[in-house]
Motif scaffolding. Structure first.
Motif, PDB file in Angstrom:
ATOM      1  N   ALA A   1       0.816  -1.220   0.000  1.00  0.00           N
ATOM      2  CA  ALA A   1       0.000   0.000   0.000  1.00  0.00           C
ATOM      3  C   ALA A   1       0.846   1.264   0.000  1.00  0.00           C
ATOM      4  O   ALA A   1       0.485   2.262  -0.628  1.00  0.00           O
ATOM      5  N   LEU A   2       1.977   1.227   0.690  1.00  0.00           N
ATOM      6  CA  LEU A   2       2.837   2.415   0.764  1.00  0.00           C
ATOM      7  C   LEU A   2       3.434   2.721  -0.602  1.00  0.00           C
ATOM      8  O   LEU A   2       3.429   3.873  -1.049  1.00  0.00           O
ATOM      9  N   LYS A   3       3.913   1.695  -1.295  1.00  0.00           N
ATOM     10  CA  LYS A   3       4.485   1.895  -2.627  1.00  0.00           C
ATOM     11  C   LYS A   3       3.428   2.332  -3.629  1.00  0.00           C
ATOM     12  O   LYS A   3       3.707   3.092  -4.561  1.00  0.00           O
ATOM     13  N   ARG A   4       2.211   1.830  -3.452  1.00  0.00           N
ATOM     14  CA  ARG A   4       1.120   2.199  -4.382  1.00  0.00           C
ATOM     15  C   ARG A   4       0.494   3.551  -4.044  1.00  0.00           C
ATOM     16  O   ARG A   4      -0.467   3.968  -4.686  1.00  0.00           O
ATOM     17  N   GLU A   5       1.025   4.207  -3.004  1.00  0.00           N
ATOM     18  CA  GLU A   5       0.567   5.544  -2.592  1.00  0.00           C
ATOM     19  C   GLU A   5      -0.915   5.550  -2.226  1.00  0.00           C
ATOM     20  O   GLU A   5      -1.662   6.462  -2.585  1.00  0.00           O
ATOM     21  N   GLU A   6      -1.332   4.517  -1.485  1.00  0.00           N
ATOM     22  CA  GLU A   6      -2.723   4.440  -1.033  1.00  0.00           C
ATOM     23  C   GLU A   6      -2.935   5.185   0.289  1.00  0.00           C
ATOM     24  O   GLU A   6      -4.062   5.481   0.654  1.00  0.00           O
ATOM     25  N   PHE A   7      -1.841   5.474   0.991  1.00  0.00           N
ATOM     26  CA  PHE A   7      -1.945   6.251   2.230  1.00  0.00           C
ATOM     27  C   PHE A   7      -1.925   7.741   1.911  1.00  0.00           C
ATOM     28  O   PHE A   7      -1.275   8.181   0.961  1.00  0.00           O
ATOM     29  N   PHE A   8      -2.627   8.510   2.730  1.00  0.00           N
ATOM     30  CA  PHE A   8      -2.579   9.960   2.586  1.00  0.00           C
ATOM     31  C   PHE A   8      -2.854  10.589   3.953  1.00  0.00           C
ATOM     32  O   PHE A   8      -3.299   9.922   4.894  1.00  0.00           O
TER      33      PHE A   8
END
Length: 253
Positions: A2-9
């Motif tokens: 999830a971190l690599k896919r930029e799902e966190f904000f």
């Protein structure tokens, strides 16, 4: 992944100075939007991250992103305090101080703009180690807040000895502060105690006008909650700050 896919904000919840009614600080809050499962709350993914020590990577990402956003705010003309939560796992990691200094330098932000929030449980597990780390970072200029006060096991000696700047009263007390005399007395005692130790007091979870009025009467310094502002994106936050700055400018003419 999830971190690599930029799902966190990140979103930011305003903290309000009760004497002036103006925004005095922000709390950075992490969110996860999963492509299939939708919004996953922090209460679900943070404990999982802590159990796998993925929280170290996630925590560094939060610090880096939040300080970059704070630099954007300062460039837009708004100088505010930024609060970032630290887990016990993060706080005890040997590279914490170096990481914080690196991110501050990269963002070009003054250390006194960053406030680290730690819970009571973090303090009691290894008090001497926590004291050494806090003292070092406090000398550099960082601020500290004790989070969710009233739900853990802190002693007065801990508050007196450790370099806290702010005490955050847990929302469980704020819910009934306007309707329960016993709770009101507890909140008043917490505020008096904190002020006697030269700590600012911030109330969490303020949702009604009655709660806000009670807190003002009890001498609380600051507050945050849905009544005062929901967590929003950086762009929406800048819009609000700009509107309020314009309104104050008009009122002063």
């Amino acid at each position: 992944g999830a971190l690599k896919r930029e799902e966190f904000f990140l979103v930011y919840q305003p903290q309000i100075d009760l004497a002036t009614g103006q925004i005095c600080g922000l709390e950075a809050l992490m969110r996860w939007k999963h492509p299939q499962r939708g919004d996953i709350p922090p209460t679900v993914f943070v404990p999982l991250a802590e159990s796998t020590e993925f929280i170290l990577l996630l925590g560094e990402w939060v610090l880096d992103q939040a300080l970059k956003d704070l630099a954007r705010l300062e460039k837009a003309g708004f100088s505010l305090r930024l609060a970032v939560n630290l887990s016990a796992v993060q706080f005890k990691h040997e590279e914490l101080t170096n990481a914080i200094l690196r991110f501050l330098d990269s963002a070009g932000v003054s250390p006194d703009r960053l406030e680290l929030e730690i819970t009571e449980s973090t303090v009691i597990h290894d008090e001497r180690f926590v004291e050494r780390v806090m003292d070092h970072l406090h000398r550099i200029g960082l601020q500290f807040a004790i989070d969710d006060f009233g739900t853990g096991y802190s002693s007065l000696s801990v508050l007196r000895r450790l370099p806290f700047d702010r005490l955050k009263i847990d929302r469980s007390f704020i819910q009934d502060v306007a309707t329960d005399a016993g709770v009101k007395n507890i909140v008043e005692a917490i505020i008096w105690m904190a002020h006697s130790l030269n700590l600012k007091v911030l109330a969490e979870g303020v949702e009604t006008d009655e709660q806000l009025t009670a807190l003002k009467m009890l001498g609380c310094d600051e507050a945050q909650g849905y009544l005062l502002g929901r967590p929003v994106s950086l762009n929406l936050l800048i819009d609000r700050l700009s509107r309020e700055a314009g309104r104050h400018s008009t009122e002063s003419i």
